[in-house]
Design a protein around this motif. Structure first.
Motif, PDB file in Angstrom:
ATOM      1  N   THR A 179       0.831  -1.210   0.000  1.00 10.32           N
ATOM      2  CA  THR A 179       0.000   0.000   0.000  1.00 10.32           C
ATOM      3  C   THR A 179       0.863   1.256   0.000  1.00 10.32           C
ATOM      4  N   ALA A 180       1.903   1.264   0.786  1.00  7.35           N
ATOM      5  CA  ALA A 180       2.814   2.411   0.827  1.00  7.35           C
ATOM      6  C   ALA A 180       3.551   2.566  -0.494  1.00  7.35           C
ATOM      7  N   ARG A 181       3.899   1.451  -1.129  1.00  6.89           N
ATOM      8  CA  ARG A 181       4.568   1.523  -2.437  1.00  6.89           C
ATOM      9  C   ARG A 181       3.630   2.128  -3.481  1.00  6.89           C
ATOM     10  N   VAL A 182       2.373   1.685  -3.489  1.00  3.12           N
ATOM     11  CA  VAL A 182       1.396   2.241  -4.430  1.00  3.12           C
ATOM     12  C   VAL A 182       1.251   3.741  -4.196  1.00  3.12           C
ATOM     13  N   ARG A 183       1.108   4.130  -2.963  1.00  2.86           N
ATOM     14  CA  ARG A 183       0.935   5.543  -2.613  1.00  2.86           C
ATOM     15  C   ARG A 183       2.129   6.374  -3.090  1.00  2.86           C
ATOM     16  N   ALA A 184       3.339   5.899  -2.857  1.00  5.98           N
ATOM     17  CA  ALA A 184       4.546   6.639  -3.258  1.00  5.98           C
ATOM     18  C   ALA A 184       4.634   6.788  -4.771  1.00  5.98           C
ATOM     19  N   ARG A 190       2.088   6.655  -6.942  1.00  6.15           N
ATOM     20  CA  ARG A 190       1.003   7.547  -7.376  1.00  6.15           C
ATOM     21  C   ARG A 190       1.339   9.005  -7.088  1.00  6.15           C
ATOM     22  N   GLU A 191       1.912   9.273  -5.911  1.00  2.93           N
ATOM     23  CA  GLU A 191       2.282  10.645  -5.559  1.00  2.93           C
ATOM     24  C   GLU A 191       3.334  11.197  -6.505  1.00  2.93           C
ATOM     25  N   GLU A 209       1.441  12.039  -9.680  1.00  2.51           N
ATOM     26  CA  GLU A 209       0.538  13.172  -9.432  1.00  2.51           C
ATOM     27  C   GLU A 209       1.315  14.488  -9.387  1.00  2.51           C
ATOM     28  N   ALA A 258      -0.054   0.058  -9.751  1.00  2.00           N
ATOM     29  CA  ALA A 258      -0.291  -0.946  -8.717  1.00  2.00           C
ATOM     30  C   ALA A 258       0.485  -2.226  -9.038  1.00  2.00           C
TER      31      ALA A 258
END
Length: 102
Positions: free
Chosen positions: A52-57, A59-60, A63, A81
């Motif tokens: 989840t943290a990897r996906v978030r990083a 995506r950020e 973005e 993902a």
């Protein structure tokens, strides 16, 4: 200078060179999105994080470069993902016999 070491970056982006990956079409926007994420995050630092943290990083990172792109392109979100979930295995395959980093 890219955040991800070149050998690791090439290994990850090569996963999306073909027209399909894991029965999912890979479009030009998907390739650009993966490249942007790899260019703006050191993926070697992400490996220790949970998925989840990897996906978030990832995506950020995209973005920050192209605001709103991920929301508009579900295909790109899916491939980010994929990178996040497959990252440990993809990078583990890139270690040589001496266990030197990519």
């Amino acid at each position: 200078m890219p955040a991800t070491p070149l050998k690791a970056a090439n290994r990850l982006t090569a996963e999306f060179d073909g027209p399909w990956r894991d029965d999912t079409p890979v479009f030009a926007c998907c390739r650009k999105t993966v490249q942007t994420a790899v260019d703006n995050v050191d993926v070697l630092e992400l490996v220790a994080l949970d998925a989840t943290a990897r996906v978030r990083a990832l995506r950020e990172a995209v973005e920050a470069d192209t605001p709103g792109h991920i929301e508009a392109h579900r295909c790109c979100a899916g491939h980010l993902a994929d990178v996040a979930f497959d990252l440990p295995d993809l990078l583990a395959d890139g270690f040589d016999a001496d266990r030197q980093e990519l």
